[in-house]
Design a protein around this motif. Structure first.
Motif, PDB file in Angstrom:
ATOM      1  N   ARG A  66      -3.682   3.768   7.094  1.00 59.25           N
ATOM      2  CA  ARG A  66      -4.000   3.410   5.924  1.00 59.25           C
ATOM      3  C   ARG A  66      -2.889   2.972   4.949  1.00 59.25           C
ATOM      4  O   ARG A  66      -3.289   2.367   3.778  1.00 59.25           O
ATOM      5  N   LEU A  67      -1.292   3.649   4.744  1.00 60.05           N
ATOM      6  CA  LEU A  67      -0.941   2.974   3.927  1.00 60.05           C
ATOM      7  C   LEU A  67       0.558   1.687   5.010  1.00 60.05           C
ATOM      8  O   LEU A  67       1.008   1.402   3.856  1.00 60.05           O
ATOM      9  N   GLY A  68      -0.371   1.058   5.910  1.00 58.74           N
ATOM     10  CA  GLY A  68       0.649   0.740   6.486  1.00 58.74           C
ATOM     11  C   GLY A  68       1.915   0.892   6.956  1.00 58.74           C
ATOM     12  O   GLY A  68       2.462   0.296   6.036  1.00 58.74           O
TER      13      GLY A  68
ATOM     14  N   GLY B 215       3.236  10.597  14.489  1.00 66.02           N
ATOM     15  CA  GLY B 215       1.666   9.746  14.401  1.00 66.02           C
ATOM     16  C   GLY B 215       2.010   8.855  13.208  1.00 66.02           C
ATOM     17  O   GLY B 215       1.204   7.592  13.451  1.00 66.02           O
ATOM     18  N   LEU B 216       2.720   9.302  12.675  1.00 67.32           N
ATOM     19  CA  LEU B 216       3.028   8.547  11.141  1.00 67.32           C
ATOM     20  C   LEU B 216       4.019   7.142  12.079  1.00 67.32           C
ATOM     21  O   LEU B 216       4.488   5.862  11.885  1.00 67.32           O
ATOM     22  N   ASN B 217       4.780   7.601  13.365  1.00 71.72           N
ATOM     23  CA  ASN B 217       5.494   6.501  13.843  1.00 71.72           C
ATOM     24  C   ASN B 217       6.138   7.119  14.818  1.00 71.72           C
ATOM     25  O   ASN B 217       6.191   8.054  14.871  1.00 71.72           O
ATOM     26  N   PRO B 218       5.550   6.601  16.571  1.00 74.60           N
ATOM     27  CA  PRO B 218       5.177   7.589  17.898  1.00 74.60           C
ATOM     28  C   PRO B 218       6.992   7.463  18.265  1.00 74.60           C
ATOM     29  O   PRO B 218       7.713   8.498  19.342  1.00 74.60           O
ATOM     30  N   ARG B 219       8.303   6.941  18.052  1.00 67.73           N
ATOM     31  CA  ARG B 219       9.625   6.986  18.193  1.00 67.73           C
ATOM     32  C   ARG B 219      10.007   8.008  17.089  1.00 67.73           C
ATOM     33  O   ARG B 219      11.066   8.117  18.079  1.00 67.73           O
TER      34      ARG B 219
ATOM     35  N   ARG C 140       0.601  -1.703  -0.251  1.00 67.49           N
ATOM     36  CA  ARG C 140      -0.331   0.070   0.273  1.00 67.49           C
ATOM     37  C   ARG C 140       0.452   1.343   0.071  1.00 67.49           C
ATOM     38  O   ARG C 140       0.427   1.954  -0.513  1.00 67.49           O
ATOM     39  N   LEU C 141       2.443   1.570   0.524  1.00 70.78           N
ATOM     40  CA  LEU C 141       3.135   2.184   0.631  1.00 70.78           C
ATOM     41  C   LEU C 141       3.608   2.935  -0.274  1.00 70.78           C
ATOM     42  O   LEU C 141       3.970   3.533  -0.906  1.00 70.78           O
ATOM     43  N   ALA C 142       4.151   1.569  -0.809  1.00 72.49           N
ATOM     44  CA  ALA C 142       5.171   1.236  -1.906  1.00 72.49           C
ATOM     45  C   ALA C 142       4.402   2.093  -3.507  1.00 72.49           C
ATOM     46  O   ALA C 142       5.085   2.934  -4.168  1.00 72.49           O
ATOM     47  N   THR C 143       2.640   1.710  -3.302  1.00 73.60           N
ATOM     48  CA  THR C 143       2.201   1.823  -4.590  1.00 73.60           C
ATOM     49  C   THR C 143       1.083   3.532  -4.341  1.00 73.60           C
ATOM     50  O   THR C 143       0.322   3.407  -5.362  1.00 73.60           O
ATOM     51  N   ALA C 144       1.686   3.738  -2.857  1.00 75.13           N
ATOM     52  CA  ALA C 144       0.585   5.111  -2.746  1.00 75.13           C
ATOM     53  C   ALA C 144       0.177   6.631  -3.463  1.00 75.13           C
ATOM     54  O   ALA C 144      -0.828   6.543  -4.032  1.00 75.13           O
TER      55      ALA C 144
ATOM     56  N   VAL D 256       1.605  11.880   1.543  1.00 77.35           N
ATOM     57  CA  VAL D 256       0.685  12.561   2.529  1.00 77.35           C
ATOM     58  C   VAL D 256       1.002  14.228   2.244  1.00 77.35           C
ATOM     59  O   VAL D 256       0.118  14.777   1.746  1.00 77.35           O
ATOM     60  N   TYR D 257       2.522  14.589   2.402  1.00 78.94           N
ATOM     61  CA  TYR D 257       2.733  16.395   1.782  1.00 78.94           C
ATOM     62  C   TYR D 257       2.221  16.530   0.405  1.00 78.94           C
ATOM     63  O   TYR D 257       2.198  17.727   0.155  1.00 78.94           O
ATOM     64  N   THR D 258       2.223  15.510  -0.623  1.00 78.25           N
ATOM     65  CA  THR D 258       1.508  15.389  -2.161  1.00 78.25           C
ATOM     66  C   THR D 258       0.928  16.175  -1.654  1.00 78.25           C
ATOM     67  O   THR D 258       0.812  17.150  -2.958  1.00 78.25           O
TER      68      THR D 258
END
Length: 206
Positions: A107-109, A173-177, A4-8, A124-126
Motif C-alpha cells: 500500500r505504501l510502496g 512483512g515490510l521487508n523480508p530481508r 505514497r510513503l513520503a506523504t503517508a 504503521v505504528y502511528t
C-alpha cells in the motif's frame, strides 16, 4: 522513497487510524481467542464478556485492545504455564504481523532499504500509539528504538514478550530481508524498547 510513503502521515486522519486499529484488534484478538478455545474453552465466554467496546477516542480504543490481549494471555499462562503459552502465542501471532506488514508494504510502496522500512514502521505504528526511530548501536548494529508505546501502559512483561512477535512479523512483512529482535522493553522497566535490525544479504539469483 515512494511518494505514497513520503506523504503517508499527511492522510492518516483520525477516522483512518480508528479503522486500521480496529483491523489490528480484530486479527490479534481472534488469534488469541483460537488459543483460548483450544486450551481453556470454558473460559472464552467469560473473557469475551469483559471486553470493552472499541469505542471512543484512539487512546480508549488502544486501551481496550491491549486489555483484551492482556486478559487472554494471563488466562493462557495460568492454564499452560508461562513458557508454553509465550512460545505458542508468539508462533501464532507472528503471521498476523507478517500479513499486516505485507499489506502495508504494498500500500505504501515500501522499497528494499532500511530507511524505507523505518519510515513505513513510523506510519504503521502511528495506529498503535507507538513512536519509533532508528539509531546505531554501540557495536555498530542498527537499532529500532521505541520512545513511547501506548500498549505498555496495559501490558505486563509476559504479554509484551508474546505480542512483540507481531512487531517482529510486521518488520518481516515490510521487508523480508530484515529480522528484528527485541532486547529491551519498556514493560520490563527500561526507559525505551530497543530491537536489533539485521538485514540479510541477498544471494545471487535469489
Amino acid at each position: 522513497m515512494s511518494l505514497r510513503l513520503a506523504t503517508a502521515k499527511l492522510w492518516m486522519r483520525t477516522s483512518v487510524l480508528k479503522r486500521e486499529l480496529g483491523r489490528v484488534a480484530e486479527m490479534t484478538i481472534a488469534t488469541l481467542d483460537e488459543m483460548v478455545r483450544e486450551h481453556i474453552p470454558e473460559a472464552l465466554e467469560g473473557i469475551r464478556a469483559e471486553d470493552s467496546p472499541m469505542e471512543g477516542d484512539l487512546d480508549q480504543r488502544r486501551h481496550a485492545m491491549a486489555d483484551a490481549h492482556q486478559r487472554r494471555v494471563t488466562a493462557l499462562v495460568e492454564a499452560m504455564g508461562e513458557e508454553a503459552a509465550v512460545e505458542e502465542g508468539r508462533r501464532r501471532i507472528s503471521p498476523v504481523g507478517v500479513a499486516l506488514g505485507i499489506e502495508a508494504r504494498e500500500r505504501l510502496g515500501v522499497g528494499d532499504d532500511i530507511e524505507d522500512l523505518v519510515e513505513a514502521a513510523k506510519v504503521v505504528y502511528t495506529v498503535l500509539g507507538i513512536e519509533v526511530d532508528k539509531e546505531e548501536g554501540e557495536d555498530g548494529t542498527l537499532v529500532l528504538r521505541v520512545d513511547r508505546c501506548a500498549l505498555s501502559e496495559v501490558y505486563d512483561p509476559i504479554t509484551c514478550r508474546l505480542m512483540s512477535a507481531a512487531d517482529e512479523g510486521l518488520v518481516r512483512g515490510l521487508n523480508p530481508r530484515v529480522q528484528m529482535t527485541f532486547n529491551e522493553r519498556i514493560t520490563e522497566g527500561r526507559p525505551q524498547c530497543r530491537a536489533d535490525l539485521v538485514m540479510t544479504i541477498a544471494t545471487e539469483g535469489a
